[in-house]
Motif scaffolding. Structure first.
Motif, PDB file in Angstrom:
ATOM      1  N   GLY A  77       0.784  -1.221   0.000  1.00  0.00           N
ATOM      2  CA  GLY A  77       0.000   0.000   0.000  1.00  0.00           C
ATOM      3  C   GLY A  77       0.813   1.267   0.000  1.00  0.00           C
ATOM      4  N   SER A  78       0.115   2.341  -0.254  1.00  0.00           N
ATOM      5  CA  SER A  78       0.657   3.682  -0.169  1.00  0.00           C
ATOM      6  C   SER A  78      -0.437   4.524   0.485  1.00  0.00           C
ATOM      7  CB  SER A  78       1.033   4.189  -1.561  1.00  0.00           C
ATOM      8  OG  SER A  78       1.631   5.464  -1.485  1.00  0.00           O
ATOM      9  N   ASP A  79      -0.876   5.592  -0.138  1.00  0.00           N
ATOM     10  CA  ASP A  79      -1.999   6.343   0.438  1.00  0.00           C
ATOM     11  C   ASP A  79      -3.301   5.862  -0.189  1.00  0.00           C
ATOM     12  OD1 ASP A  79      -2.723   7.993  -1.932  1.00  0.00           O
ATOM     13  OD2 ASP A  79      -0.704   8.799  -1.621  1.00  0.00           O
ATOM     14  N   ASP A  80      -4.405   6.406   0.292  1.00  0.00           N
ATOM     15  CA  ASP A  80      -5.714   5.930  -0.170  1.00  0.00           C
ATOM     16  C   ASP A  80      -6.409   6.920  -1.095  1.00  0.00           C
ATOM     17  OD1 ASP A  80      -6.365   7.894   1.653  1.00  0.00           O
ATOM     18  OD2 ASP A  80      -7.780   6.667   2.788  1.00  0.00           O
ATOM     19  N   CYS A  81      -5.701   7.882  -1.654  1.00  0.00           N
ATOM     20  CA  CYS A  81      -6.318   8.951  -2.447  1.00  0.00           C
ATOM     21  C   CYS A  81      -7.089   8.440  -3.661  1.00  0.00           C
ATOM     22  CB  CYS A  81      -5.268   9.956  -2.902  1.00  0.00           C
ATOM     23  SG  CYS A  81      -4.529  10.866  -1.536  1.00  0.00           S
ATOM     24  N   TYR A  82      -6.514   7.513  -4.428  1.00  0.00           N
ATOM     25  CA  TYR A  82      -7.191   7.015  -5.623  1.00  0.00           C
ATOM     26  C   TYR A  82      -8.409   6.163  -5.276  1.00  0.00           C
ATOM     27  CZ  TYR A  82      -3.470   8.835  -8.540  1.00  0.00           C
ATOM     28  OH  TYR A  82      -2.602   9.671  -9.174  1.00  0.00           O
ATOM     29  N   TYR A  83      -8.320   5.434  -4.169  1.00  0.00           N
ATOM     30  CA  TYR A  83      -9.480   4.654  -3.725  1.00  0.00           C
ATOM     31  C   TYR A  83     -10.607   5.594  -3.332  1.00  0.00           C
ATOM     32  CZ  TYR A  83      -6.032   0.933  -3.487  1.00  0.00           C
ATOM     33  OH  TYR A  83      -5.042   0.036  -3.801  1.00  0.00           O
ATOM     34  N   GLU A  84     -10.260   6.638  -2.599  1.00  0.00           N
ATOM     35  CA  GLU A  84     -11.261   7.621  -2.194  1.00  0.00           C
ATOM     36  C   GLU A  84     -11.885   8.302  -3.410  1.00  0.00           C
ATOM     37  OE1 GLU A  84     -11.660  11.504   0.765  1.00  0.00           O
ATOM     38  OE2 GLU A  84      -9.663  10.805   0.179  1.00  0.00           O
ATOM     39  N   GLU A  85     -11.053   8.686  -4.358  1.00  0.00           N
ATOM     40  CA  GLU A  85     -11.545   9.331  -5.575  1.00  0.00           C
ATOM     41  C   GLU A  85     -12.497   8.408  -6.330  1.00  0.00           C
ATOM     42  OE1 GLU A  85      -9.367  10.102  -9.727  1.00  0.00           O
ATOM     43  OE2 GLU A  85      -8.464  11.237  -8.082  1.00  0.00           O
ATOM     44  N   TRP A  86     -12.109   7.151  -6.484  1.00  0.00           N
ATOM     45  CA  TRP A  86     -12.945   6.166  -7.181  1.00  0.00           C
ATOM     46  C   TRP A  86     -14.294   6.029  -6.477  1.00  0.00           C
ATOM     47  CZ3 TRP A  86     -11.177   0.343  -7.661  1.00  0.00           C
ATOM     48  CH2 TRP A  86     -12.109  -0.375  -8.422  1.00  0.00           C
ATOM     49  N   PHE A  87     -14.247   5.856  -5.170  1.00  0.00           N
ATOM     50  CA  PHE A  87     -15.459   5.688  -4.376  1.00  0.00           C
ATOM     51  C   PHE A  87     -16.390   6.898  -4.520  1.00  0.00           C
ATOM     52  CE2 PHE A  87     -17.737   6.153  -0.321  1.00  0.00           C
ATOM     53  CZ  PHE A  87     -18.401   4.942  -0.275  1.00  0.00           C
ATOM     54  N   GLU A  88     -15.818   8.097  -4.463  1.00  0.00           N
ATOM     55  CA  GLU A  88     -16.627   9.312  -4.540  1.00  0.00           C
ATOM     56  C   GLU A  88     -17.268   9.510  -5.907  1.00  0.00           C
ATOM     57  OE1 GLU A  88     -14.076  12.456  -3.167  1.00  0.00           O
ATOM     58  OE2 GLU A  88     -14.327  11.867  -1.068  1.00  0.00           O
ATOM     59  N   GLU A  89     -16.690   8.922  -6.944  1.00  0.00           N
ATOM     60  CA  GLU A  89     -17.242   9.055  -8.293  1.00  0.00           C
ATOM     61  C   GLU A  89     -18.391   8.086  -8.565  1.00  0.00           C
ATOM     62  OE1 GLU A  89     -13.904   8.629 -10.909  1.00  0.00           O
ATOM     63  OE2 GLU A  89     -13.041  10.535 -10.290  1.00  0.00           O
ATOM     64  N   LEU A  90     -18.669   7.188  -7.635  1.00  0.00           N
ATOM     65  CA  LEU A  90     -19.685   6.160  -7.846  1.00  0.00           C
ATOM     66  C   LEU A  90     -21.010   6.557  -7.211  1.00  0.00           C
ATOM     67  CD1 LEU A  90     -17.585   2.962  -7.133  1.00  0.00           C
ATOM     68  CD2 LEU A  90     -18.047   4.069  -9.324  1.00  0.00           C
ATOM     69  N   GLU A  91     -21.723   7.415  -7.874  1.00  0.00           N
ATOM     70  CA  GLU A  91     -23.033   7.800  -7.369  1.00  0.00           C
ATOM     71  C   GLU A  91     -23.939   6.573  -7.401  1.00  0.00           C
ATOM     72  OE1 GLU A  91     -26.506  10.788  -8.772  1.00  0.00           O
ATOM     73  OE2 GLU A  91     -24.454  11.534  -8.857  1.00  0.00           O
ATOM     74  N   ASP A  92     -24.513   6.236  -6.271  1.00  0.00           N
ATOM     75  CA  ASP A  92     -25.359   5.048  -6.133  1.00  0.00           C
ATOM     76  C   ASP A  92     -24.630   3.755  -6.492  1.00  0.00           C
ATOM     77  OD1 ASP A  92     -27.555   6.605  -5.353  1.00  0.00           O
ATOM     78  OD2 ASP A  92     -28.101   6.959  -7.452  1.00  0.00           O
ATOM     79  N   GLY A  93     -23.324   3.746  -6.387  1.00  0.00           N
ATOM     80  CA  GLY A  93     -22.559   2.546  -6.726  1.00  0.00           C
ATOM     81  C   GLY A  93     -21.705   2.079  -5.574  1.00  0.00           C
ATOM     82  N   TRP A  94     -20.862   1.084  -5.853  1.00  0.00           N
ATOM     83  CA  TRP A  94     -20.032   0.483  -4.825  1.00  0.00           C
ATOM     84  C   TRP A  94     -18.905  -0.319  -5.473  1.00  0.00           C
ATOM     85  CZ3 TRP A  94     -21.040  -4.257  -6.594  1.00  0.00           C
ATOM     86  CH2 TRP A  94     -22.340  -4.597  -6.962  1.00  0.00           C
ATOM     87  N   ILE A  95     -17.970  -0.736  -4.639  1.00  0.00           N
ATOM     88  CA  ILE A  95     -16.857  -1.593  -5.043  1.00  0.00           C
ATOM     89  C   ILE A  95     -16.838  -2.762  -4.068  1.00  0.00           C
ATOM     90  CG2 ILE A  95     -14.382  -1.735  -5.508  1.00  0.00           C
ATOM     91  CD1 ILE A  95     -14.474   1.450  -5.323  1.00  0.00           C
ATOM     92  N   VAL A  96     -16.814  -3.973  -4.594  1.00  0.00           N
ATOM     93  CA  VAL A  96     -16.765  -5.177  -3.761  1.00  0.00           C
ATOM     94  C   VAL A  96     -15.575  -6.016  -4.197  1.00  0.00           C
ATOM     95  CG1 VAL A  96     -17.941  -7.340  -3.190  1.00  0.00           C
ATOM     96  CG2 VAL A  96     -19.250  -5.226  -3.347  1.00  0.00           C
ATOM     97  N   ALA A  97     -14.840  -6.527  -3.240  1.00  0.00           N
ATOM     98  CA  ALA A  97     -13.714  -7.417  -3.499  1.00  0.00           C
ATOM     99  C   ALA A  97     -14.100  -8.836  -3.070  1.00  0.00           C
ATOM    100  CB  ALA A  97     -12.485  -6.954  -2.728  1.00  0.00           C
ATOM    101  N   VAL A  98     -14.006  -9.765  -4.003  1.00  0.00           N
ATOM    102  CA  VAL A  98     -14.418 -11.147  -3.774  1.00  0.00           C
ATOM    103  C   VAL A  98     -13.193 -12.063  -3.805  1.00  0.00           C
ATOM    104  CG1 VAL A  98     -15.752 -13.071  -4.742  1.00  0.00           C
ATOM    105  CG2 VAL A  98     -16.710 -10.760  -4.737  1.00  0.00           C
ATOM    106  N   ASN A  99     -13.094 -12.895  -2.790  1.00  0.00           N
ATOM    107  CA  ASN A  99     -12.089 -13.967  -2.708  1.00  0.00           C
ATOM    108  C   ASN A  99     -10.644 -13.467  -2.722  1.00  0.00           C
ATOM    109  OD1 ASN A  99     -14.317 -15.593  -2.668  1.00  0.00           O
ATOM    110  ND2 ASN A  99     -13.915 -16.595  -4.614  1.00  0.00           N
TER     111      ASN A  99
END
Length: 189
Positions: free
Chosen positions: A116-138
């Motif tokens: 890992g490094s910082d979480d900026c890109y994850y935060e940006e991705w999450f904020e761009e998902l209006e009514d959406g989500w990200i799920v990690a499986v397995n």
């Protein structure tokens, strides 16, 4: 590594190389020639490059009507040295979001490590998902433990029932609906 193929049984439902909205539209695969490597180990030619030296993907399914994308991953997810999340976000995810996809399911059985490094890109991705989500499986437990150390768990749903899903026995639409139902319950929506 060269024997690990992306899941191919859903090709009858979706093929990213024939999808005009896919970032891999028109890509031609030479299954006789192994050119891509991760740390000197050749990988199957069906995997798609995202601009990272250590992380490759395969878009297994995209449903533009419902906003779903299922993406299988292989390699080492290395944000510390290669800023893999930046490559993934800028080269793949942003394109997919522009096409109306906002519910992302990441399949991580072949992710062998995370740095890992910082979480900026994850935060940006999450904020761009209006009514959406990200799920990690397995994803492997040591990978998700590292995600927690870098606050990735604020942006990606994982753990619990998402850790041991037998997704290959399902049709892609059914799998996406199952994930959405679980996310809805988890988030109390």
């Amino acid at each position: 590594m060269h024997q690990i193929e992306p899941y191919y049984s859903w090709l009858k439902f979706y093929d990213s190389s024939t999808d005009e909205l896919s970032p891999f539209h028109g890509k031609e695969y030479n299954y006789e020639l192994y050119t891509d490597t991760i740390y000197g180990y050749y990988i199957d030619p069906a995997w798609d490059a995202i601009g990272s030296e250590t992380l490759y993907i395969k878009i297994l399914y995209a449903d533009y009507d419902n906003g779903y994308a299922v993406i299988e991953m292989i390699g080492e997810w290395n944000d510390a040295l290669h800023n893999d999340i930046m490559h993934f976000k800028r080269n793949i995810i942003e394109h997919m979001i522009l096409q109306g996809l906002h519910k992302f399911i990441l399949i991580g059985e072949n992710i062998l490590n995370f740095h890992g490094s910082d979480d900026c890109y994850y935060e940006e991705w999450f904020e761009e998902l209006e009514d959406g989500w990200i799920v990690a499986v397995n994803f492997r437990e040591f990978v998700t433990d590292e995600w927690k150390n870098f606050n990735v768990d604020y942006y990606i749903n994982f753990g619990g029932q998402f850790d041991h899903m037998n997704w290959r026995t399902q049709k892609p639409g059914d799998f996406c609906e199952r994930i959405e139902s679980a996310v809805t319950k988890r988030l109390g929506l």
